[in-house]
Design a protein around this motif. Sequence first.
Motif, PDB file in Angstrom:
ATOM      1  N   LEU A   1       0.834  -1.205   0.000  1.00 58.22           N
ATOM      2  CA  LEU A   1       0.000   0.000   0.000  1.00 58.22           C
ATOM      3  C   LEU A   1       0.867   1.253   0.000  1.00 58.22           C
ATOM      4  CD1 LEU A   1      -2.732  -1.026   2.626  1.00 58.22           C
ATOM      5  CD2 LEU A   1      -3.155  -0.478   0.220  1.00 58.22           C
ATOM      6  N   LEU A   2       1.887   1.272   0.850  1.00 53.51           N
ATOM      7  CA  LEU A   2       2.756   2.442   0.944  1.00 53.51           C
ATOM      8  C   LEU A   2       3.565   2.627  -0.325  1.00 53.51           C
ATOM      9  CD1 LEU A   2       3.924   4.773   2.552  1.00 53.51           C
ATOM     10  CD2 LEU A   2       5.493   3.144   3.652  1.00 53.51           C
ATOM     11  N   SER A   3       4.045   1.531  -0.895  1.00 51.19           N
ATOM     12  CA  SER A   3       4.850   1.616  -2.108  1.00 51.19           C
ATOM     13  C   SER A   3       4.035   2.183  -3.269  1.00 51.19           C
ATOM     14  CB  SER A   3       5.388   0.226  -2.470  1.00 51.19           C
ATOM     15  OG  SER A   3       6.191   0.291  -3.634  1.00 51.19           O
ATOM     16  N   PHE A   4       2.836   1.658  -3.492  1.00 53.40           N
ATOM     17  CA  PHE A   4       1.991   2.167  -4.574  1.00 53.40           C
ATOM     18  C   PHE A   4       1.543   3.604  -4.299  1.00 53.40           C
ATOM     19  CE2 PHE A   4       1.184  -2.378  -5.781  1.00 53.40           C
ATOM     20  CZ  PHE A   4       1.600  -2.262  -7.095  1.00 53.40           C
ATOM     21  N   HIS A   5       1.316   3.931  -3.032  1.00 48.98           N
ATOM     22  CA  HIS A   5       0.955   5.304  -2.673  1.00 48.98           C
ATOM     23  C   HIS A   5       2.063   6.272  -3.100  1.00 48.98           C
ATOM     24  CE1 HIS A   5      -0.576   8.640  -0.154  1.00 48.98           C
ATOM     25  NE2 HIS A   5       0.709   8.852   0.118  1.00 48.98           N
ATOM     26  N   ASN A   6       3.298   5.920  -2.821  1.00 49.71           N
ATOM     27  CA  ASN A   6       4.419   6.775  -3.194  1.00 49.71           C
ATOM     28  C   ASN A   6       4.507   6.968  -4.700  1.00 49.71           C
ATOM     29  OD1 ASN A   6       5.282   7.162  -0.543  1.00 49.71           O
ATOM     30  ND2 ASN A   6       6.640   5.387  -0.572  1.00 49.71           N
ATOM     31  N   VAL A   7       4.217   5.912  -5.441  1.00 53.01           N
ATOM     32  CA  VAL A   7       4.265   6.010  -6.902  1.00 53.01           C
ATOM     33  C   VAL A   7       3.169   6.939  -7.418  1.00 53.01           C
ATOM     34  CG1 VAL A   7       3.890   4.706  -9.038  1.00 53.01           C
ATOM     35  CG2 VAL A   7       5.396   3.805  -7.268  1.00 53.01           C
ATOM     36  N   VAL A   8       1.949   6.779  -6.911  1.00 51.00           N
ATOM     37  CA  VAL A   8       0.841   7.629  -7.351  1.00 51.00           C
ATOM     38  C   VAL A   8       1.142   9.094  -7.035  1.00 51.00           C
ATOM     39  CG1 VAL A   8      -1.600   8.203  -7.003  1.00 51.00           C
ATOM     40  CG2 VAL A   8      -0.897   5.814  -7.165  1.00 51.00           C
ATOM     41  N   ALA A   9       1.673   9.358  -5.836  1.00 50.80           N
ATOM     42  CA  ALA A   9       1.987  10.730  -5.452  1.00 50.80           C
ATOM     43  C   ALA A   9       3.000  11.346  -6.398  1.00 50.80           C
ATOM     44  CB  ALA A   9       2.514  10.754  -4.020  1.00 50.80           C
ATOM     45  N   ARG A  10       3.967  10.565  -6.848  1.00 55.39           N
ATOM     46  CA  ARG A  10       4.991  11.093  -7.744  1.00 55.39           C
ATOM     47  C   ARG A  10       4.471  11.274  -9.159  1.00 55.39           C
ATOM     48  NH1 ARG A  10       6.762   9.574  -3.353  1.00 55.39           N
ATOM     49  NH2 ARG A  10       8.743  10.350  -2.492  1.00 55.39           N
ATOM     50  N   TYR A  11       3.578  10.413  -9.597  1.00 55.73           N
ATOM     51  CA  TYR A  11       2.935  10.639 -10.897  1.00 55.73           C
ATOM     52  C   TYR A  11       2.128  11.940 -10.860  1.00 55.73           C
ATOM     53  CZ  TYR A  11       3.983   6.533 -13.738  1.00 55.73           C
ATOM     54  OH  TYR A  11       4.634   5.614 -14.526  1.00 55.73           O
ATOM     55  N   ALA A  12       1.383  12.144  -9.784  1.00 52.13           N
ATOM     56  CA  ALA A  12       0.594  13.372  -9.656  1.00 52.13           C
ATOM     57  C   ALA A  12       1.510  14.592  -9.629  1.00 52.13           C
ATOM     58  CB  ALA A  12      -0.263  13.323  -8.397  1.00 52.13           C
ATOM     59  N   PHE A  13       2.641  14.469  -8.932  1.00 57.47           N
ATOM     60  CA  PHE A  13       3.609  15.567  -8.882  1.00 57.47           C
ATOM     61  C   PHE A  13       4.118  15.899 -10.284  1.00 57.47           C
ATOM     62  CE2 PHE A  13       8.155  16.575  -8.975  1.00 57.47           C
ATOM     63  CZ  PHE A  13       8.165  17.790  -8.304  1.00 57.47           C
ATOM     64  N   ALA A  14       4.527  14.861 -11.020  1.00 55.68           N
ATOM     65  CA  ALA A  14       5.055  15.089 -12.362  1.00 55.68           C
ATOM     66  C   ALA A  14       4.005  15.708 -13.270  1.00 55.68           C
ATOM     67  CB  ALA A  14       5.558  13.767 -12.946  1.00 55.68           C
ATOM     68  N   MET A  15       2.761  15.250 -13.147  1.00 61.50           N
ATOM     69  CA  MET A  15       1.681  15.774 -13.985  1.00 61.50           C
ATOM     70  C   MET A  15       1.364  17.225 -13.617  1.00 61.50           C
ATOM     71  SD  MET A  15      -0.733  12.364 -14.060  1.00 61.50           S
ATOM     72  CE  MET A  15      -2.067  13.122 -15.015  1.00 61.50           C
ATOM     73  N   GLY A  16       1.410  17.551 -12.335  1.00 63.78           N
ATOM     74  CA  GLY A  16       1.170  18.930 -11.916  1.00 63.78           C
ATOM     75  C   GLY A  16       2.275  19.849 -12.385  1.00 63.78           C
TER      76      GLY A  16
ATOM     77  N   GLY B   1      10.610  17.202   1.331  1.00 61.90           N
ATOM     78  CA  GLY B   1      10.791  17.121  -0.108  1.00 61.90           C
ATOM     79  C   GLY B   1       9.852  16.136  -0.772  1.00 61.90           C
ATOM     80  N   ALA B   2       8.845  15.659  -0.062  1.00 61.86           N
ATOM     81  CA  ALA B   2       7.883  14.703  -0.617  1.00 61.86           C
ATOM     82  C   ALA B   2       6.811  15.439  -1.415  1.00 61.86           C
ATOM     83  CB  ALA B   2       7.229  13.904   0.512  1.00 61.86           C
ATOM     84  N   PRO B   3       6.217  14.770  -2.400  1.00 65.85           N
ATOM     85  CA  PRO B   3       5.135  15.384  -3.172  1.00 65.85           C
ATOM     86  C   PRO B   3       3.840  15.367  -2.361  1.00 65.85           C
ATOM     87  CG  PRO B   3       5.542  13.166  -3.975  1.00 65.85           C
ATOM     88  CD  PRO B   3       6.588  13.445  -2.932  1.00 65.85           C
ATOM     89  N   GLY B   4       3.721  16.308  -1.429  1.00 66.07           N
ATOM     90  CA  GLY B   4       2.637  16.278  -0.441  1.00 66.07           C
ATOM     91  C   GLY B   4       1.246  16.369  -1.028  1.00 66.07           C
ATOM     92  N   THR B   5       1.047  17.249  -2.015  1.00 59.67           N
ATOM     93  CA  THR B   5      -0.300  17.392  -2.574  1.00 59.67           C
ATOM     94  C   THR B   5      -0.723  16.136  -3.316  1.00 59.67           C
ATOM     95  OG1 THR B   5       0.220  19.739  -2.884  1.00 59.67           O
ATOM     96  CG2 THR B   5      -1.779  18.924  -3.918  1.00 59.67           C
ATOM     97  N   GLY B   6       0.209  15.530  -4.039  1.00 63.20           N
ATOM     98  CA  GLY B   6      -0.090  14.262  -4.711  1.00 63.20           C
ATOM     99  C   GLY B   6      -0.398  13.161  -3.716  1.00 63.20           C
ATOM    100  N   SER B   7       0.326  13.158  -2.607  1.00 63.06           N
ATOM    101  CA  SER B   7       0.072  12.184  -1.550  1.00 63.06           C
ATOM    102  C   SER B   7      -1.326  12.375  -0.964  1.00 63.06           C
ATOM    103  CB  SER B   7       1.131  12.329  -0.454  1.00 63.06           C
ATOM    104  OG  SER B   7       0.885  11.452   0.624  1.00 63.06           O
ATOM    105  N   LEU B   8      -1.686  13.636  -0.739  1.00 64.06           N
ATOM    106  CA  LEU B   8      -3.016  13.928  -0.205  1.00 64.06           C
ATOM    107  C   LEU B   8      -4.107  13.504  -1.178  1.00 64.06           C
ATOM    108  CD1 LEU B   8      -4.742  15.238   2.007  1.00 64.06           C
ATOM    109  CD2 LEU B   8      -4.444  17.438   0.825  1.00 64.06           C
ATOM    110  N   LEU B   9      -3.895  13.765  -2.461  1.00 63.34           N
ATOM    111  CA  LEU B   9      -4.876  13.360  -3.479  1.00 63.34           C
ATOM    112  C   LEU B   9      -5.107  11.857  -3.435  1.00 63.34           C
ATOM    113  CD1 LEU B   9      -6.583  13.846  -6.084  1.00 63.34           C
ATOM    114  CD2 LEU B   9      -4.463  13.460  -7.367  1.00 63.34           C
ATOM    115  N   GLN B  10      -4.018  11.091  -3.400  1.00 63.39           N
ATOM    116  CA  GLN B  10      -4.164   9.637  -3.402  1.00 63.39           C
ATOM    117  C   GLN B  10      -4.907   9.166  -2.159  1.00 63.39           C
ATOM    118  OE1 GLN B  10      -3.024   6.569  -1.891  1.00 63.39           O
ATOM    119  NE2 GLN B  10      -4.182   5.643  -3.568  1.00 63.39           N
ATOM    120  N   SER B  11      -4.597   9.750  -1.010  1.00 66.91           N
ATOM    121  CA  SER B  11      -5.260   9.357   0.233  1.00 66.91           C
ATOM    122  C   SER B  11      -6.757   9.664   0.189  1.00 66.91           C
ATOM    123  CB  SER B  11      -4.610  10.072   1.430  1.00 66.91           C
ATOM    124  OG  SER B  11      -3.269   9.676   1.596  1.00 66.91           O
ATOM    125  N   VAL B  12      -7.104  10.828  -0.324  1.00 61.98           N
ATOM    126  CA  VAL B  12      -8.523  11.212  -0.403  1.00 61.98           C
ATOM    127  C   VAL B  12      -9.278  10.273  -1.330  1.00 61.98           C
ATOM    128  CG1 VAL B  12     -10.114  12.990  -1.211  1.00 61.98           C
ATOM    129  CG2 VAL B  12      -8.145  13.632   0.184  1.00 61.98           C
TER     130      VAL B  12
END
Length: 512
Positions: free
Chosen positions: A321-336, A353-364
């Motif tokens: 779960l954590l590994s895929f979460h990190n990947v989704v957050a980074r995809y969202a970061f790159a897209m933003g 230095g983490a992609p916080g907004t992407g992380s929040l999006l995935q969690s929501v």
Amino acid sequence: MTTDSSSTSTSAAGGGISTFKGQERALRADRLGTGGLLLSVLAATAPLMVVAGVMPTTFAVMGIVGQPLLFVLLGVVLILFSVGYAEMSRHVHNAGAFYAYISRGLGGTAGAGAALVALVAYNALQIGIYGIFGFEVSGLLATYADVEIAWWIPALGAALAVGLLGWLKIDVNARVLGVLLVIEVLLVVIFDIAALADPGKEGLSLHAFNPDTLTGAGVGTALCFCIAAFLGFEQAPVYAEETSRPHVLVPRVMFFAVGGVAVFFALSSWALTVATGPSAIVGTAQKQSAGMLFFLTESRLGGTFTDVLHVLFVTGMFAALLSFHNVVARYAFAMGREGLLPAAFGRTSGTSGAPGTGSLLQSVVAVVVVAAFAVADDKPVGDPTAPVLRLFTWLGNIGALGVILLMAAASLSVVVFFVRRGAAGAQAWRLVTSVLSGLALLVIAGYTVKDFEVLVGAGPDSSLSWVLPGVIGLALVAGLLLGLVLRARAPEKHARIGLGNEAFQLDKAASS
């Protein structure tokens, strides 16, 4: 991505990369070495979940004894894929990985389509695991603590924990993933040794590696089950910007990952056939279902080991779960960062230095989907049609289909990328491996679509056989339309799709 005139251009330490607002638009370099990157990638494969869940299901549903041979064959296909993919990673360092590579080879519009597919697919893979995670935790509490709770309570608790960890430095995440991964792999290896030391009635039979076992109508579908077990190895380029030497570490980790996973799963599935005997593996899997591994360890290694294995089964899922979460957050970061999502997603957070907004999006998104399945849950937890199990099977297979198609498209983009650069001769053998792997992946994708009702446990006339794979189709169409709109109305954004950190140079030039 529009230029922010109020931003201040700086230089990332050691990287010579223009950044803005204190590196808010750049992932922090030098966070991961070979070990941290490898552990982050391998955690997504959830080895114990595969051995305890995917393997018994494949034996039971498809009746294919030669599953170990399938893992070997898929390992060869994915190594062929990795040859071109790894070479591409030396030329393109972007947290968008798949869509960045596809953009560089097939153009920005195709890249936008790939970006939406990747975002949907990896979200689906991650969120689907919450279903089986909640199911297993509620079962453990009922068995060992005599506490009855609904599956969605531990699922939502895990979503909160994953969301919090997603805001931390990636090296902290890597340490968490590493501890969980090493322990679960060690326990599976202990079972493998015990099974080989105490085989079933047929002894140390190699029948499961006999090509004759791969006959019948179920082989194509079995390939779909087995390739899903590998998903995660392809994530190494997502972390390229956070490594010290991406041109060296990313290819190294990918080959370590796919080779290690192929050998590990081939040997572990063979150990299962040895423990029961090849002639009995299908019947045992049908009788024991997802409890087969625990049934076999109970008789060989005792109740305490089996209890620990049950707990590690859950922690392994949390690692995935954590590994895929990190990947989704980074995809969202790159897209933003490149204008495919609102600019807020292209920012990193605070000192981590983490992609916080992407992380929040995935969690929501995860919480909303889990809540929707929880509201719809009107059946007993053990019912195979209960939403808790549908969450896992439906979303897991949607995600797997998306990633398989992305890998096939990436194989094509590798060929086009090097041909356009005039490097076809120098890269000839890599282009051949990309073509071969791309064709094999398209065949597997075709089987996945054809047999989707089998993969999700629906009837032959069920609308799910086209509705669920249609989710990936809709994501692709939406992404392509977005790309076409950007090309017509914002060509500067369209031109930057897939550029990643190189786009900073464009911003610097535009603001100077």
